[in-house]
Motif scaffolding. Structure first.
Motif, PDB file in Angstrom:
ATOM      1  N   ALA A 182     -21.373  31.344  -5.968  1.00 57.81           N
ATOM      2  CA  ALA A 182     -22.356  30.409  -6.524  1.00 57.81           C
ATOM      3  C   ALA A 182     -22.253  29.081  -5.775  1.00 57.81           C
ATOM      4  CB  ALA A 182     -22.102  30.200  -8.009  1.00 57.81           C
ATOM      5  N   LEU A 183     -23.329  28.680  -5.115  1.00 57.32           N
ATOM      6  CA  LEU A 183     -23.349  27.411  -4.385  1.00 57.32           C
ATOM      7  C   LEU A 183     -23.808  26.261  -5.274  1.00 57.32           C
ATOM      8  CD1 LEU A 183     -24.816  28.613  -0.970  1.00 57.32           C
ATOM      9  CD2 LEU A 183     -22.441  28.529  -1.728  1.00 57.32           C
ATOM     10  N   THR A 184     -24.431  26.595  -6.390  1.00 50.97           N
ATOM     11  CA  THR A 184     -24.737  25.645  -7.465  1.00 50.97           C
ATOM     12  C   THR A 184     -24.425  26.385  -8.759  1.00 50.97           C
ATOM     13  OG1 THR A 184     -27.021  26.384  -7.808  1.00 50.97           O
ATOM     14  CG2 THR A 184     -26.663  24.707  -6.109  1.00 50.97           C
ATOM     15  N   ASP A 185     -24.575  25.734  -9.889  1.00 49.82           N
ATOM     16  CA  ASP A 185     -24.514  26.486 -11.140  1.00 49.82           C
ATOM     17  C   ASP A 185     -25.649  27.503 -11.130  1.00 49.82           C
ATOM     18  OD1 ASP A 185     -22.351  25.100 -12.081  1.00 49.82           O
ATOM     19  OD2 ASP A 185     -23.520  23.708 -13.310  1.00 49.82           O
ATOM     20  N   VAL A 186     -25.330  28.726 -11.491  1.00 54.20           N
ATOM     21  CA  VAL A 186     -26.305  29.820 -11.389  1.00 54.20           C
ATOM     22  C   VAL A 186     -26.408  30.547 -12.724  1.00 54.20           C
ATOM     23  CG1 VAL A 186     -26.796  32.051 -10.286  1.00 54.20           C
ATOM     24  CG2 VAL A 186     -25.923  30.152  -8.912  1.00 54.20           C
ATOM     25  N   PHE A 187     -27.642  30.900 -13.079  1.00 55.89           N
ATOM     26  CA  PHE A 187     -27.874  31.795 -14.213  1.00 55.89           C
ATOM     27  C   PHE A 187     -28.469  33.087 -13.672  1.00 55.89           C
ATOM     28  CE2 PHE A 187     -27.589  27.763 -16.379  1.00 55.89           C
ATOM     29  CZ  PHE A 187     -26.938  28.085 -17.563  1.00 55.89           C
ATOM     30  N   LEU A 188     -27.845  34.191 -14.046  1.00 57.57           N
ATOM     31  CA  LEU A 188     -28.240  35.513 -13.570  1.00 57.57           C
ATOM     32  C   LEU A 188     -28.583  36.428 -14.732  1.00 57.57           C
ATOM     33  CD1 LEU A 188     -25.210  36.294 -11.255  1.00 57.57           C
ATOM     34  CD2 LEU A 188     -27.521  36.035 -10.399  1.00 57.57           C
ATOM     35  N   LEU A 189     -29.494  37.359 -14.478  1.00 58.58           N
ATOM     36  CA  LEU A 189     -29.627  38.508 -15.363  1.00 58.58           C
ATOM     37  C   LEU A 189     -28.834  39.640 -14.727  1.00 58.58           C
ATOM     38  CD1 LEU A 189     -33.374  38.541 -16.491  1.00 58.58           C
ATOM     39  CD2 LEU A 189     -31.359  37.952 -17.846  1.00 58.58           C
ATOM     40  N   VAL A 190     -27.950  40.239 -15.510  1.00 62.88           N
ATOM     41  CA  VAL A 190     -27.074  41.301 -15.021  1.00 62.88           C
ATOM     42  C   VAL A 190     -27.512  42.616 -15.659  1.00 62.88           C
ATOM     43  CG1 VAL A 190     -24.697  42.094 -14.806  1.00 62.88           C
ATOM     44  CG2 VAL A 190     -25.196  39.631 -14.832  1.00 62.88           C
TER      45      VAL A 190
END
Length: 416
Positions: free
Chosen positions: A157-165
């Motif tokens: 993660a290069l920034t804060d990241v939100f993912l759908l897994v």
């Protein structure tokens, strides 16, 4: 992020608490998102209902090279970096030995020390999805050490990241509907529209790169895949257009790129599929499918992007044992029988089909079925890989599938 607060709130819910109606509304609000804008509503809603929303803080790794691949990822917010060593390395130990390899910058991106994580491959941002190539390539390889293979890169993660897994099992179930999300068919249409003898080496390389995201091609050895892609031509069809008719000469095979088809068999089948189709189907769709069954026989199966059709008859050298009709506007790749044979694909399919028939004949309840009936059953079947310890079905669940155990063991536990 352009995602609404209501959508974030809905995605933050436990997947089991997400209603289909709410997720349909969320999907409608995400049409500008690159991933969700390229999948049909039904598939998009199922992805939203099955995925878990995860936050990856800036500087943390999502997974490292060599770990088992167990999920498909969709970026909803933030930026990630993909890195790769030429040889698989124990990245965990590398990071322990180099604690300052990942430096955090309060107002900027993460800085990765050159060489520690491997070479930079690409950046990933909102709308990108990844993981499908490894999951597609491993789903049919039961000999893999990990259930779905090992990652060939490290993602940070290069920034804060939100993912759908999306768990691997759900990805496998939905992958044919997901084809449009991770393949840009428009880019390959100019290539496959050319006569095969006019395609350059770069054209073939581009097709091979595309094929990595196609479930059918991922099952082929490189040499056969290259031969097939160099010979296949584009075939466009409108809804209800038959690709071929039961009883006709089996002179070609098709790989579906976009759209879907229905397989019909008249001989030996009496009950129309529409009698058992989901009651939630709109009446006009039910009427349309019923009309197709009147013309071509009961629906045996639905087939989607990434699947091959016509190979059963072509590999046996006999007449078509089913009719295949476009359920919607469909784009396919078409291969003549001559090229099917010369590429080595026919021999490969003949072996696979004979193995599958041998497997089915090992079950006493169907061991006396003739070849045609067994092939018809095989048309309806799909391979599913279940991890050790997972629950296949629970007491009280609707009985939706019949399972034939090909490898491994299962335990049946009676409820107390």
């Amino acid at each position: 992020s352009a995602i609404s607060e209501a959508a974030w709130a809905a995605l933050a819910l436990n997947p089991k608490k997400r209603s289909e109606q709410t997720m349909a509304e969320v999907h409608a609000s995400l049409l500008s998102h690159r991933f969700f804008g390229r999948v049909d509503q039904a598939t998009g809603v199922q992805v939203l209902r099955s995925s878990t929303l995860a936050k990856i803080p800036k500087g943390e790794t999502l997974y490292v090279q060599g770990e088992g691949a167990r999920a498909f990822y969709i970026i909803m917010h933030g930026i990630m970096g993909q890195y790769r060593h030429k040889e698989v390395t124990d990245i965990h130990n590398v990071l322990v030995q180099n604690p300052n390899a990942i430096a955090l910058h309060p107002n900027g991106l993460v800085e990765i020390e050159e060489g520690v994580m491997g070479s930079f491959v690409r950046g990933l941002s909102v709308g990108d999805c990844f993981g499908e190539k490894k999951l597609n390539s491993m789903v049919s390889q039961s000999e893999a050490l990990e259930p779905h293979g090992k990652w060939e890169d490290t993602v940070v993660a290069l920034t804060d990241v939100f993912l759908l897994v999306l768990p691997a099992e759900d990805f496998i179930t939905l992958r044919h509907g997901l084809m449009n999300a991770f393949t840009d068919i428009q880019d390959m249409i100019p290539i496959v529209s050319k006569p095969p003898n006019k395609r350059t080496r770069n054209d073939i390389d581009s097709l091979l790169e595309f094929s990595k995201s196609c479930p059918f091609f991922n099952q082929l050895p490189y040499t056969i895949s290259k031969q097939v892609l160099s010979k296949m031509t584009l075939s466009n069809h409108v809804s209800e257009d038959p690709l071929f008719i039961e009883g006709a000469v089996a002179d070609s095979v098709f790989v579906i790129l976009r759209g879907s088809v229905t397989a019909h068999v008249k001989k030996g089948f009496k009950q129309p599929r529409t009698a058992t189709l989901d009651e939630s189907l709109e009446e006009n769709e039910r009427v349309r499918l019923s009309r197709l069954e009147d013309s071509y026989g009961p629906i045996l199966n639905f087939l989607y992007a990434g699947q091959i059709v016509g190979h059963v008859g072509a590999s046996s050298g006999k007449a078509r044992n089913a009719s295949v009709v476009c359920h919607e506007a469909t784009t396919a790749l078409w291969l003549t029988l001559k090229d099917y044979e010369s590429s080595g694909l026919k021999d490969m399919h003949s072996t696979m089909i004979n193995e599958q028939l041998g497997f089915l004949r090992s079950f006493p309840v169907i061991c006396d079925w003739n070849r045609v009936k067994l092939l018809s059953l095989a048309y309806c079947m799909a391979t599913r890989t279940k991890e050790r310890g997972c629950t296949i079905s629970k007491a009280g669940d609707p009985a939706e599938f019949i399972y034939f155990i090909k490898e491994g063991e299962c335990r049946v536990i009676a409820p107390p």
